[in-house]
Scaffold this motif. Structure first.
Motif: not given
Length: 163
Positions: A81-88
Protein backbone atom coordinates in the motif's frame (compact mmCIF):
# COMPACT_ATOMS: atom_id res chain seq x y z
CA UNK A 1 17.62 71.73 -69.87
CA UNK A 2 19.58 73.07 -66.91
CA UNK A 3 16.31 73.59 -65.00
CA UNK A 4 15.26 69.99 -65.66
CA UNK A 5 18.58 68.60 -64.36
CA UNK A 6 18.31 70.81 -61.28
CA UNK A 7 14.70 69.68 -60.66
CA UNK A 8 15.63 66.01 -61.07
CA UNK A 9 18.66 66.40 -58.77
CA UNK A 10 16.49 68.18 -56.20
CA UNK A 11 13.84 65.39 -56.42
CA UNK A 12 16.55 62.72 -55.97
CA UNK A 13 17.92 64.59 -52.92
CA UNK A 14 14.46 64.89 -51.36
CA UNK A 15 13.81 61.17 -52.03
CA UNK A 16 17.20 60.24 -50.48
CA UNK A 17 16.45 62.34 -47.38
CA UNK A 18 13.00 60.70 -47.07
CA UNK A 19 14.49 57.17 -47.40
CA UNK A 20 17.26 57.90 -44.89
CA UNK A 21 14.78 59.51 -42.49
CA UNK A 22 12.37 56.56 -42.71
CA UNK A 23 15.22 54.10 -42.18
CA UNK A 24 16.47 56.03 -39.15
CA UNK A 25 12.95 56.21 -37.72
CA UNK A 26 12.49 52.46 -38.22
CA UNK A 27 15.75 51.49 -36.51
CA UNK A 28 15.50 53.97 -33.63
CA UNK A 29 11.87 53.24 -32.65
CA UNK A 30 11.79 52.58 -28.90
CA UNK A 31 8.19 51.51 -28.40
CA UNK A 32 7.88 48.33 -26.33
CA UNK A 33 5.16 46.03 -25.10
CA UNK A 34 5.23 44.06 -21.87
CA UNK A 35 3.50 40.71 -21.53
CA UNK A 36 3.16 39.50 -17.98
CA UNK A 37 2.36 35.97 -16.91
CA UNK A 38 1.81 35.69 -13.19
CA UNK A 39 2.58 32.39 -11.53
CA UNK A 40 1.92 32.23 -7.87
CA UNK A 41 -0.76 31.83 -5.33
CA UNK A 42 -0.39 28.06 -5.56
CA UNK A 43 0.24 26.00 -2.45
CA UNK A 44 -0.05 22.23 -2.14
CA UNK A 45 0.38 19.60 0.56
CA UNK A 46 1.70 16.17 -0.30
CA UNK A 47 0.89 13.39 2.14
CA UNK A 48 1.48 9.68 1.91
CA UNK A 49 -0.29 6.92 3.76
CA UNK A 50 -0.13 3.14 3.75
CA UNK A 51 -2.97 0.85 4.80
CA UNK A 52 -2.86 -2.93 5.02
CA UNK A 53 -5.67 -4.96 3.49
CA UNK A 54 -5.32 -8.52 4.78
CA UNK A 55 -8.24 -9.72 2.68
CA UNK A 56 -6.52 -8.84 -0.61
CA UNK A 57 -2.97 -9.40 0.72
CA UNK A 58 -1.85 -5.77 0.49
CA UNK A 59 0.97 -5.03 2.93
CA UNK A 60 1.34 -1.70 4.75
CA UNK A 61 4.58 0.17 5.26
CA UNK A 62 5.90 1.63 8.50
CA UNK A 63 5.66 5.39 9.09
CA UNK A 64 9.02 7.03 9.84
CA UNK A 65 9.71 10.00 12.11
CA UNK A 66 10.09 12.35 9.12
CA UNK A 67 6.68 11.35 7.66
CA UNK A 68 8.04 8.91 5.11
CA UNK A 69 7.18 5.25 4.80
CA UNK A 70 9.53 2.26 4.84
CA UNK A 71 8.67 -1.19 3.56
CA UNK A 72 10.70 -3.84 5.37
CA UNK A 73 11.01 -7.33 3.90
CA UNK A 74 10.10 -6.40 0.32
CA UNK A 75 9.73 -9.52 -1.82
CA UNK A 76 8.98 -10.08 -5.53
CA UNK A 77 5.29 -10.48 -6.28
CA UNK A 78 4.03 -8.79 -3.11
CA UNK A 79 1.69 -5.79 -3.21
CA UNK A 80 2.34 -2.82 -0.94
CA UNK A 81 0.00 0.00 0.00
CA UNK A 82 1.36 3.39 -1.06
CA UNK A 83 -1.15 6.23 -1.25
CA UNK A 84 0.35 9.60 -2.31
CA UNK A 85 -2.25 12.37 -2.06
CA UNK A 86 -1.99 16.02 -3.08
CA UNK A 87 -4.22 18.67 -1.52
CA UNK A 88 -4.39 22.06 -3.21
CA UNK A 89 -4.33 24.57 -0.34
CA UNK A 90 -4.33 27.64 -2.56
CA UNK A 91 -5.15 27.32 -6.20
CA UNK A 92 -6.48 26.16 -8.55
CA UNK A 93 -3.40 24.27 -9.74
CA UNK A 94 -2.34 21.91 -12.49
CA UNK A 95 -0.80 19.08 -10.52
CA UNK A 96 2.20 17.17 -11.88
CA UNK A 97 3.73 14.40 -9.79
CA UNK A 98 6.94 12.53 -10.53
CA UNK A 99 7.91 9.13 -9.20
CA UNK A 100 11.45 7.84 -9.64
CA UNK A 101 12.10 4.09 -9.62
CA UNK A 102 15.39 2.26 -10.21
CA UNK A 103 14.96 0.83 -13.71
CA UNK A 104 15.70 -2.70 -12.48
CA UNK A 105 12.43 -2.56 -10.47
CA UNK A 106 10.35 -0.99 -13.24
CA UNK A 107 7.77 -3.12 -15.00
CA UNK A 108 4.30 -2.73 -16.53
CA UNK A 109 2.49 -3.88 -13.37
CA UNK A 110 4.36 -1.57 -10.99
CA UNK A 111 1.28 0.40 -9.93
CA UNK A 112 -0.89 -2.74 -9.92
CA UNK A 113 -3.49 -1.08 -12.17
CA UNK A 114 -4.36 1.41 -9.43
CA UNK A 115 -3.37 4.72 -11.09
CA UNK A 116 -6.15 7.31 -10.83
CA UNK A 117 -7.97 8.24 -14.02
CA UNK A 118 -7.52 11.87 -12.94
CA UNK A 119 -3.93 11.60 -14.29
CA UNK A 120 -2.22 10.74 -17.53
CA UNK A 121 1.14 9.03 -17.29
CA UNK A 122 4.39 9.34 -19.21
CA UNK A 123 7.72 7.72 -18.37
CA UNK A 124 11.33 8.25 -19.37
CA UNK A 125 14.58 6.50 -18.57
CA UNK A 126 17.05 8.84 -16.89
CA UNK A 127 20.39 7.18 -16.14
CA UNK A 128 19.74 4.08 -14.02
CA UNK A 129 16.22 5.24 -13.11
CA UNK A 130 12.80 5.31 -14.68
CA UNK A 131 10.96 8.56 -14.01
CA UNK A 132 7.17 8.51 -14.16
CA UNK A 133 5.41 11.80 -14.87
CA UNK A 134 1.77 11.98 -13.82
CA UNK A 135 -0.17 14.97 -15.20
CA UNK A 136 -3.56 15.93 -13.82
CA UNK A 137 -6.15 15.88 -16.62
CA UNK A 138 -7.82 19.00 -15.21
CA UNK A 139 -6.91 21.82 -12.86
CA UNK A 140 -7.43 20.89 -9.21
CA UNK A 141 -9.52 23.44 -7.31
CA UNK A 142 -8.66 24.95 -3.96
CA UNK A 143 -9.21 22.55 -1.02
CA UNK A 144 -9.59 19.54 -3.37
CA UNK A 145 -7.43 16.44 -3.04
CA UNK A 146 -6.27 13.98 -5.67
CA UNK A 147 -4.81 10.56 -5.00
CA UNK A 148 -2.31 9.35 -7.57
CA UNK A 149 -2.30 5.59 -6.94
CA UNK A 150 -2.91 3.23 -4.04
CA UNK A 151 -0.66 0.22 -4.55
CA UNK A 152 2.78 -0.80 -5.74
CA UNK A 153 3.46 -4.35 -6.86
CA UNK A 154 7.00 -5.68 -6.89
CA UNK A 155 7.87 -7.47 -10.13
CA UNK A 156 7.41 -11.20 -9.49
CA UNK A 157 10.16 -11.98 -12.02
CA UNK A 158 12.89 -10.25 -9.94
CA UNK A 159 15.70 -12.46 -8.75
CA UNK A 160 18.33 -12.01 -6.05
CA UNK A 161 20.89 -11.07 -8.73
CA UNK A 162 18.59 -8.26 -9.98
CA UNK A 163 18.67 -6.56 -6.60
Amino acid sequence: MKKKVTAIALAVCILAVAVIGATMAYFTDTESKTNTFTFGGVDIELTETSEADEKSGVKAGDKTADGGITYPGVLPGLVYSKIPTVKVVEGPAWVVITATVPTVYDWDGLFNGKVSTAFTMDKKTVGDNTVYYFYATAAVAKDETVTLFTEVKINPALTQSDV
